[in-house]
Design a protein around this motif. Structure first.
Motif: not given
Length: 154
Positions: A96, A105-107, A110-111, A116-118, A120-121
């Motif tokens: 990051k 880019y976060d997307l 995490w991919t 998953g998005k949750t 990852y954050y």
């Protein structure tokens, strides 16, 4: 003896801003390094600071020496802090903030990591807090203690 209510509470947003400032300072110092002195990122996402060489430095100016010392301190402090993170946290922070000229880019991160998005954050948030503690730049909420009212038993 401390009760939970006596413990200081970290202000997560302000602490995250402080970590981002420290990362920005790190990146600023990093661009002033000659390419052969740049830290290496190993496949396990450990930052390996460059080894000191016996290279001759003609600059004897006090300001230059102080700048180089500040730079070395900042870089070493960040390397130690990042290397103290859990492996997954380290991968996220490096991808990051530290691997490219631009923030990742976060997307995409995490991919790539298969998260998953949750999740990852959540991991990224924990990593930022761990970095803050490792760098000793955490920010506590005003008043510093959790206002938690518990009934007392006589």
């Amino acid at each position: 003896m401390y009760r939970r209510s006596d413990m200081p509470v970290v202000g997560e947003k302000k602490t995250k801003r402080e970590v981002e400032k420290a990362i920005s300072e790190y990146r600023d110092f990093l661009i002033t390094l000659p390419i052969f002195l740049m830290p290496k990122v190993t496949p396990s996402y450990s930052l390996v600071p460059p080894s000191n060489t016996n290279a001759f430095h003609s600059s004897t100016e006090l300001e230059r020496i102080e700048f180089e010392q500040n730079r070395a301190d900042c870089l070493n402090k960040m390397h130690d802090a990042v290397n103290s993170l859990k492996d997954i946290e380290k991968m996220i922070i490096v991808k990051k903030y530290l691997l490219h000229e631009q923030h990742g880019y976060d997307l995409l991160i995490w991919t790539e990591l298969g998260l998953g998005k949750t999740k990852y954050y959540a991991i990224k948030g924990e990593a930022m807090l761990r970095l803050a503690f490792a760098l000793k730049i955490e920010v506590y909420k005003k008043g510093g203690v959790l206002d938690e009212r518990r009934p007392t038993h006589s």
